[in-house]
Structure formats: C-alpha cells, structure tokens
Scaffold this motif. Structure first.
Motif, mmCIF file in Angstrom:
data_model
loop_
_atom_site.group_PDB
_atom_site.id
_atom_site.type_symbol
_atom_site.label_atom_id
_atom_site.label_comp_id
_atom_site.label_asym_id
_atom_site.label_seq_id
_atom_site.Cartn_x
_atom_site.Cartn_y
_atom_site.Cartn_z
ATOM 1 N N GLU A 2 2.505 29.024 -23.670
ATOM 2 C CA GLU A 2 3.407 28.446 -24.666
ATOM 3 C C GLU A 2 4.794 28.239 -24.063
ATOM 4 O OE1 GLU A 2 5.488 29.737 -28.824
ATOM 5 O OE2 GLU A 2 3.285 29.710 -28.798
ATOM 6 N N PHE A 3 5.365 27.086 -24.366
ATOM 7 C CA PHE A 3 6.705 26.710 -23.934
ATOM 8 C C PHE A 3 7.462 26.270 -25.176
ATOM 9 C CE2 PHE A 3 9.203 22.819 -22.823
ATOM 10 C CZ PHE A 3 10.238 23.440 -22.153
ATOM 11 N N GLN A 4 8.673 26.792 -25.384
ATOM 12 C CA GLN A 4 9.466 26.420 -26.553
ATOM 13 C C GLN A 4 10.730 25.684 -26.145
ATOM 14 O OE1 GLN A 4 10.223 29.775 -29.068
ATOM 15 N NE2 GLN A 4 8.100 29.915 -29.719
ATOM 16 N N LEU A 5 11.088 24.704 -26.965
ATOM 17 C CA LEU A 5 12.289 23.912 -26.756
ATOM 18 C C LEU A 5 13.026 23.842 -28.089
ATOM 19 C CD1 LEU A 5 13.966 21.939 -24.957
ATOM 20 C CD2 LEU A 5 12.478 20.132 -25.837
ATOM 21 N N ALA A 6 14.276 24.303 -28.115
ATOM 22 C CA ALA A 6 15.080 24.246 -29.340
ATOM 23 C C ALA A 6 16.065 23.090 -29.229
ATOM 24 C CB ALA A 6 15.831 25.552 -29.544
ATOM 25 N N VAL A 7 16.142 22.291 -30.287
ATOM 26 C CA VAL A 7 17.082 21.178 -30.353
ATOM 27 C C VAL A 7 17.928 21.382 -31.604
ATOM 28 C CG1 VAL A 7 17.342 18.670 -30.497
ATOM 29 C CG2 VAL A 7 15.378 19.653 -29.293
ATOM 30 N N SER A 8 19.247 21.339 -31.426
ATOM 31 C CA SER A 8 20.127 21.508 -32.582
ATOM 32 C C SER A 8 21.349 20.620 -32.429
ATOM 33 C CB SER A 8 20.555 22.971 -32.734
ATOM 34 O OG SER A 8 21.289 23.387 -31.609
ATOM 35 N N ALA A 9 22.021 20.368 -33.555
ATOM 36 C CA ALA A 9 23.233 19.549 -33.551
ATOM 37 C C ALA A 9 24.117 19.975 -34.718
ATOM 38 C CB ALA A 9 22.879 18.074 -33.679
ATOM 39 N N PRO A 10 25.428 20.106 -34.495
ATOM 40 C CA PRO A 10 26.338 20.433 -35.589
ATOM 41 C C PRO A 10 26.449 19.240 -36.548
ATOM 42 C CG PRO A 10 27.581 19.999 -33.577
ATOM 43 C CD PRO A 10 26.125 19.972 -33.210
ATOM 44 N N PRO A 11 26.875 19.473 -37.781
ATOM 45 C CA PRO A 11 26.944 18.398 -38.790
ATOM 46 C C PRO A 11 27.769 17.181 -38.376
ATOM 47 C CG PRO A 11 27.302 20.526 -39.809
ATOM 48 C CD PRO A 11 27.273 20.759 -38.330
ATOM 49 N N ASP A 12 28.784 17.366 -37.534
ATOM 50 C CA ASP A 12 29.620 16.238 -37.129
ATOM 51 C C ASP A 12 29.166 15.611 -35.805
ATOM 52 O OD1 ASP A 12 30.324 18.386 -35.548
ATOM 53 O OD2 ASP A 12 32.480 18.037 -35.702
ATOM 54 N N HIS A 14 27.067 13.332 -32.978
ATOM 55 C CA HIS A 14 26.592 11.962 -32.809
ATOM 56 C C HIS A 14 25.177 11.882 -33.374
ATOM 57 C CE1 HIS A 14 25.793 8.175 -30.719
ATOM 58 N NE2 HIS A 14 24.675 8.722 -30.267
ATOM 59 N N ARG A 15 24.831 10.818 -34.070
ATOM 60 C CA ARG A 15 23.482 10.667 -34.638
ATOM 61 C C ARG A 15 22.483 10.330 -33.537
ATOM 62 N NH1 ARG A 15 22.863 10.683 -39.742
ATOM 63 N NH2 ARG A 15 20.990 9.411 -39.715
ATOM 64 N N PHE A 16 21.353 11.035 -33.534
ATOM 65 C CA PHE A 16 20.291 10.748 -32.575
ATOM 66 C C PHE A 16 18.949 11.173 -33.150
ATOM 67 C CE2 PHE A 16 21.601 15.051 -31.652
ATOM 68 C CZ PHE A 16 20.448 15.720 -31.272
ATOM 69 N N THR A 17 17.883 10.721 -32.507
ATOM 70 C CA THR A 17 16.520 11.007 -32.947
ATOM 71 C C THR A 17 15.750 11.660 -31.809
ATOM 72 O OG1 THR A 17 16.560 9.036 -34.347
ATOM 73 C CG2 THR A 17 14.408 9.963 -33.871
ATOM 74 N N ILE A 18 14.939 12.665 -32.167
ATOM 75 C CA ILE A 18 13.985 13.269 -31.241
ATOM 76 C C ILE A 18 12.615 12.728 -31.644
ATOM 77 C CG2 ILE A 18 12.829 15.421 -30.564
ATOM 78 C CD1 ILE A 18 15.621 15.348 -29.517
ATOM 79 N N VAL A 19 11.865 12.191 -30.674
ATOM 80 C CA VAL A 19 10.529 11.653 -30.942
ATOM 81 C C VAL A 19 9.541 12.382 -30.049
ATOM 82 C CG1 VAL A 19 9.073 9.595 -30.958
ATOM 83 C CG2 VAL A 19 11.516 9.379 -31.436
ATOM 84 N N ILE A 20 8.427 12.865 -30.630
ATOM 85 C CA ILE A 20 7.371 13.520 -29.863
ATOM 86 C C ILE A 20 6.235 12.513 -29.735
ATOM 87 C CG2 ILE A 20 5.703 15.395 -29.735
ATOM 88 C CD1 ILE A 20 8.936 15.763 -31.662
ATOM 89 N N GLU A 21 5.925 12.140 -28.505
ATOM 90 C CA GLU A 21 4.884 11.138 -28.234
ATOM 91 C C GLU A 21 3.639 11.799 -27.660
ATOM 92 O OE1 GLU A 21 4.707 8.271 -29.266
ATOM 93 O OE2 GLU A 21 6.624 7.234 -29.192
ATOM 94 N N PRO A 22 2.448 11.239 -27.874
ATOM 95 C CA PRO A 22 2.191 9.909 -28.380
ATOM 96 C C PRO A 22 2.043 9.822 -29.898
ATOM 97 C CG PRO A 22 0.134 10.804 -27.579
ATOM 98 C CD PRO A 22 1.215 11.837 -27.312
ATOM 99 N N GLU A 23 2.223 10.912 -30.623
ATOM 100 C CA GLU A 23 2.027 10.869 -32.077
ATOM 101 C C GLU A 23 3.203 10.256 -32.837
ATOM 102 O OE1 GLU A 23 -0.911 13.697 -30.508
ATOM 103 O OE2 GLU A 23 1.211 13.437 -30.142
ATOM 104 N N ALA A 24 4.342 10.072 -32.177
ATOM 105 C CA ALA A 24 5.537 9.451 -32.762
ATOM 106 C C ALA A 24 6.145 10.265 -33.909
ATOM 107 C CB ALA A 24 5.257 8.020 -33.205
ATOM 108 N N MET A 25 5.964 11.581 -33.885
ATOM 109 C CA MET A 25 6.630 12.431 -34.874
ATOM 110 C C MET A 25 8.105 12.446 -34.535
ATOM 111 S SD MET A 25 5.984 14.142 -37.476
ATOM 112 C CE MET A 25 6.641 15.388 -38.520
#
Length: 119
Positions: A2-12, A14-25
């Motif tokens: 198992e490998f874990q990756l945490a992604v976080s962003a404060p409320p202010d 820059h807007r961005f999207t994380i996409v998990i492929e190939p399922e496009a979640m």
C-alpha cells in the motif's frame, strides 16, 4: 503493498483538479479540502503523476485498487475494480491497439501548441 498520497489545499488556494486515471475519478480543490489516496496492489508504488495547467493526473498502476478518504472521513473504492478491468491496463482487460494512457492523454489532456492557459 500500500502507498498513500495526501492532497490538500487551503480555502484561498489556486483552483485545481486531481484526476485518477483511467477511471477519470476527480476531486476539485480547494473545495474538497483534503483527499488521501491509498493505492493497493503489487506495484502500488509505481503510480505516476502528470501535471497540466489546473490539473494533476495520477495514473494508477495495473491491477491496483485506489481508495479515497475525504476530509469528512468518507472512504470509497474509486478505481481498479477486479470485476471491471481497464482495457489495455489490467489483467483480464481487453487488449487495445495502442496503449491506454497514450489514448487518454491524446484525447483529454493534449493542448494545442498555441494554447494559453490564462484564457
């Protein structure tokens, strides 16, 4: 493994999207706040990231489950389904004429040479 990756962003942030492929979640930031992705499989550490303007694409390895836990504590299986293998990637998936990643990148992520991300 198992490998874990945490992604976080404060409320202010820059807007961005994380996409998990190939399922496009996908998860929208900073709205989501935080997502912990757990990759479970024999080659879980081989997950790859591609960066585009306003998007980070995470390519899961073959035969690897991906579980996501959001800031509210909700955990769900979002990618790598044994009963629905990704074509050209997972064991049991239908063979493709060209690699799945190459096809998805050409269709969804390629930008024309004159593309200006500020517009």
């Amino acid at each position: 493994m198992e490998f874990q990756l945490a992604v976080s962003a404060p409320p202010d942030s820059h807007r961005f999207t994380i996409v998990i492929e190939p399922e496009a979640m996908q998860y929208e930031f900073p709205g989501e706040g935080k997502v912990v992705l757990a990759f479970r499989g024999p080659d879980a550490m081989l997950a790859e990231l591609s960066h585009y303007p306003d998007t980070v694409v995470i390519w899961r390895p073959a035969d690897t489950q991906v579980w996501a836990t959001t800031a509210d504590g909700k955990s769900e299986h979002i990618a790598g389904f044994a009963d629905n293998p990704a074509p050209g990637l997972d064991t049991g998936g239908k063979p493709l004429d060209r690699p799945l990643r190459q096809s998805l990148e050409a269709i969804f992520y390629s930008q024309p040479p004159d593309h200006d991300p500020s517009h």
